[in-house]
Scaffold this motif. Sequence first.
Motif, PDB file in Angstrom:
ATOM      1  N   ASP B 145       0.843  -1.202   0.000  1.00  0.00           N
ATOM      2  CA  ASP B 145       0.000   0.000   0.000  1.00  0.00           C
ATOM      3  C   ASP B 145       0.872   1.243   0.000  1.00  0.00           C
ATOM      4  O   ASP B 145       2.074   1.183   0.253  1.00  0.00           O
ATOM      5  N   HIS B 146       0.251   2.392  -0.281  1.00  0.00           N
ATOM      6  CA  HIS B 146       0.972   3.650  -0.223  1.00  0.00           C
ATOM      7  C   HIS B 146       0.651   4.441   1.022  1.00  0.00           C
ATOM      8  O   HIS B 146       1.273   5.446   1.283  1.00  0.00           O
ATOM      9  N   ASP B 147      -0.359   4.019   1.774  1.00  0.00           N
ATOM     10  CA  ASP B 147      -0.857   4.835   2.873  1.00  0.00           C
ATOM     11  C   ASP B 147       0.102   4.753   4.054  1.00  0.00           C
ATOM     12  O   ASP B 147       0.327   3.688   4.613  1.00  0.00           O
ATOM     13  N   TYR B 148       0.667   5.886   4.445  1.00  0.00           N
ATOM     14  CA  TYR B 148       1.606   5.875   5.561  1.00  0.00           C
ATOM     15  C   TYR B 148       1.059   6.579   6.781  1.00  0.00           C
ATOM     16  O   TYR B 148       1.721   6.682   7.795  1.00  0.00           O
ATOM     17  N   GLU B 149      -0.177   7.081   6.687  1.00  0.00           N
ATOM     18  CA  GLU B 149      -0.716   7.839   7.819  1.00  0.00           C
ATOM     19  C   GLU B 149      -1.592   6.919   8.648  1.00  0.00           C
ATOM     20  O   GLU B 149      -2.816   6.990   8.588  1.00  0.00           O
ATOM     21  N   ILE B 150      -0.958   6.031   9.399  1.00  0.00           N
ATOM     22  CA  ILE B 150      -1.724   5.020  10.128  1.00  0.00           C
ATOM     23  C   ILE B 150      -1.464   5.088  11.611  1.00  0.00           C
ATOM     24  O   ILE B 150      -1.681   4.134  12.331  1.00  0.00           O
TER      25      ILE B 150
END
Lengths: 579, 202
Positions: B145-150
Motif C-alpha cells: 500500500d501507499h498509505d503511511y498515515e496510520i
Amino acid sequence: MSESALKIAQIPDLTLLFPDKVRPDTRPGYQGYIVEREHLLEVVRLLRDEYGYDYLSSVTGVDYLPEGKMEVVYHLYKTLGGPALVLKAQMPREDARVPSLVSLYRGAEFQEREAWDLLGIRFEGHPDLRRILMWEGFAGFPLRKDWREPYFEEEAKPFKSRWPEGFVFRAEDRNPFGDNVQYPPGFDPESWTPADDEAIYRALKRATDQDDLHADTLVVNLGPQHPSTHGVFRMVVSLVEETILDLKPVMGYLHRNHEKIGERNTFLQNMPFTDRLDYLCSMSNNFGYALAVEKLMGIKPPERAEYIRVMMAELTRFLNHIFAIGFLLNDLGAYFTPALYAIEERELILDIFEAVSGSRMMCNYFRFGGVARDVSDDILEKVRRLVNDRLPRKVDEMDEFLTRNEIVRERCEGVGILTAEQAIANSASGPVLRASGVPYDVRRAEPYSIYDRLEFDVAVRYHGDIYDRYLIRLDEMRQSLRILQQVLRDIPEGPIMTGKPQYQVRVPPGEAYGRVEGPKGELGFYVVSNGKPNPWRYHVRAPSFINLTSLADMARGNKVADVVAILGSIDIVLGEVDR
Amino acid sequence: MTGWGILKSLWVTFRHLVVTYIEDIRYGKRRYFTPEGIEARRSSDVQGIFTVQYPEEKLPVPEAFRYLPFLVYEEGANGERQLRCTSCGICAKVCPPQCIWIVRKNDPQTGRPIPTPAAFYIDVDICMNCGFCAEYCPFDAIKMDHDYEIASYDRLREHIFDIERLAKPVSYYASIRPTDYALEEAARAQKSGAKKTESAAG
C-alpha cells in the motif's frame, strides 16, 4: 629482481613452506589452509614479514557444533592488491583457546574481542580481552549454536506457527517478564548489584609524575548520549589538563544480534536485514551480501543488472560522502548549514531510490542474480540530469564553501594524524586508509562486478589528518560522478535477473567472503552454508567497527575538543559498528 | 588575505538565502500549496528553500513506494468480496520478520482445505516494509500500500491488522499502481487466452 621483491609478488603455497604445520582445507566449497593453533603466530609472522601480507582484513569465529569444533577464520591481504589468503585455526569446543594476533596486527584487537564475547573463544596474549558488544555482566556466549535468544521459537524460519497454524500471538505476551529478557538459571535480579566500568578505567593510561610536576589525570566519558557521537557510542578518555593521554571506545549500545538473526533467516530473508546495517548506505550493504551468496551459488547477474548495481552503489557513495562532510562540519560547530546543503542533494538521490526500489533508505533492491526491479527510462533521465548537471555543480559549491575556510583549516590541518604504517596495522579501510597515503581500494585491488571496465582514479592523500579525510571525500565524490557518467552512457538493454525470481534459493555448501568497497571502507560478508535454506554462519566485516581501532592512535596528544572532529572524520554509523 | 575563505563561505550562505526570496517572487502564488510548486521544489534545478510544508502539502509518492501490505479483492456482481488470496502461505514463509499469520479455511462439509483464508493477520509493528510478500505472491493477492498515515493511540488493539482492515478493492490497487496493474492484467489476459485455445484444441 631481488629475492624479497620476488617473494612479495607471488602467492605462496603454504603446504610447501610449512609441510607439517599447515594443510589445505579440503571440505567441499571451502578455500584456504588450516593451521595448527600452536604454530599460528609463526606462520602469520612469516607471511607478514616476507610475503607481503600486511593487511589483516577479517577475523571471525565459527561454531561447528556437530563436529565439536570451533574455528577462527583469518583473511589476509596484501596492500599491493590481490586475492585473500584464508587461514583457519581449529580447536575443540571445550578448550576454545588460540593465540592472539594483536602483537602482529593491531587491527585484530576488536575483532578478537568480538569472537570472545559472542562465541567464547579465548585469545591468549590479547592485551585487553573484555566483552565488546554485550555488556560486561552478560552471561553466556550468544552466537554459540546451543544458546537460545529470548524470543526463541524455532531453529530456522519460516516458523510453523505462522502458517498453517496462524493463530496470532505477540511475542511479548509469551514472555513472563513481558520484556525481551532472559536470565541465566540461578540468577536473582533483585539482589544483584551492577559492577562499575572498573575494567575500562583501569585499562586507561594515567599520567606519571615527571620533573617534580604533579600531573592529575581526569577520566571523562564522552557519550553514549551525546549529540556528536554519530549514534550511541561512548569514548572514555583520560586527560591531563586538556590533552588526551588515552582513549578507549565502548560500543555495543545498538547491538541487535544481527548475526544470530541471520542464522535463523533464510538467505533471501536476510536481504532486508542487511539494509539496516549501515542504514545510510543500504544499497552498498545489499551489494556485498548479494556478492557473497552469488559466489557460493556460482551465478553471475546479467549485464544490465551489473550496470544498475554499480549505478546504485556509486550514487550511494556520493550521498554518503556528502552527508559525511556535512556532519563533519556539524561536529566542528558550523551547526547545521553545511549539513542541510548536503541533505538537499541527498534528498534528490533518495527520491531516485524511492522511485526505483520503493523505499528511500531500506532499499532491499538487490537479489541473488540481479536486481529486483528494472529502472525505467524516465528514472534514467532523472539520474542523467542530476549526474551531468546538478551534482558536479554542488560538489564544486561545497568545495568553494568549505575547503578554503580558515576555521576549517585551523581546526582540521595537522589534527588526528594517522600514519600509513599505523593505518595498515590497524586494518583501517576506505577513506581513512587512503587519506593516510595507502592507495588501497577494493574496486582496484580485487575488482568485482564491472569495475575492471570502468575508468576512475583511486583518490589518495598523504597527510592523514582530518583535513585530508575531508578532501579525500570530495575527491571520491568527483570520481563517483565520473563512474556514473560512464555507466549512464554504456548501460545496455536486457534482463535484470539470472533465472526466475524464486524465494527458495538453493545454496550449495561451502564458504564465501564477498567484499565491496563501501563508502565507509571495506564491507565484507562471510557466509558459511551447509546446504540448508539458512546460513550456518553469517558474519559482517563492518568497516566502521574496525576503523575505530585507529581512533585511539589519532586522538592521543590532541585536545578534547578535537576528539569530536576526529570521530566525525572517521565517519562511523553505529548500525554497522554494533550490528 | 586572511579571512578570505570565511568571506567566500559567508557569500555562499548569503546566496542561498537571497535566492529563496528571488524564487518566491518569480513563482508567486504557485510556489507553495500547489502541485506544480511541490514538483518544482523536488526537481533537480531547485534553488532556495526546498521544504515541503507537511501536512498542508504532501509529496506525491512514486508508484513503487511500499509501506504496509493489503489484500486485494475482486468485487462480485452483487457487491460480494472475493479475495484473491488462496492461503497458500508463501507470503508467510517468505516474510523476514515473520509478521504474517494465516489460517486456511476448511470446507464445512468435507473438512478439506479450500483456497481462501479463514483468518489473515499482519502484525504491523513487526512488518519491515520489505515487499517480499507482494513480490512472491503467485496470485497477485497481496500488494504493498501507499498509505503511511496510520498512527494510532492504542498499539495493543489496533496494530494487528485482520482481513477486515487489510482488504481493499482491485480498483484501489489500479489507482495506486497503474503500470503494474496494466502489466498484470495483460499477463492474465494472455494466460486465459492461451488456456481457452488449449481447451478448444484439446
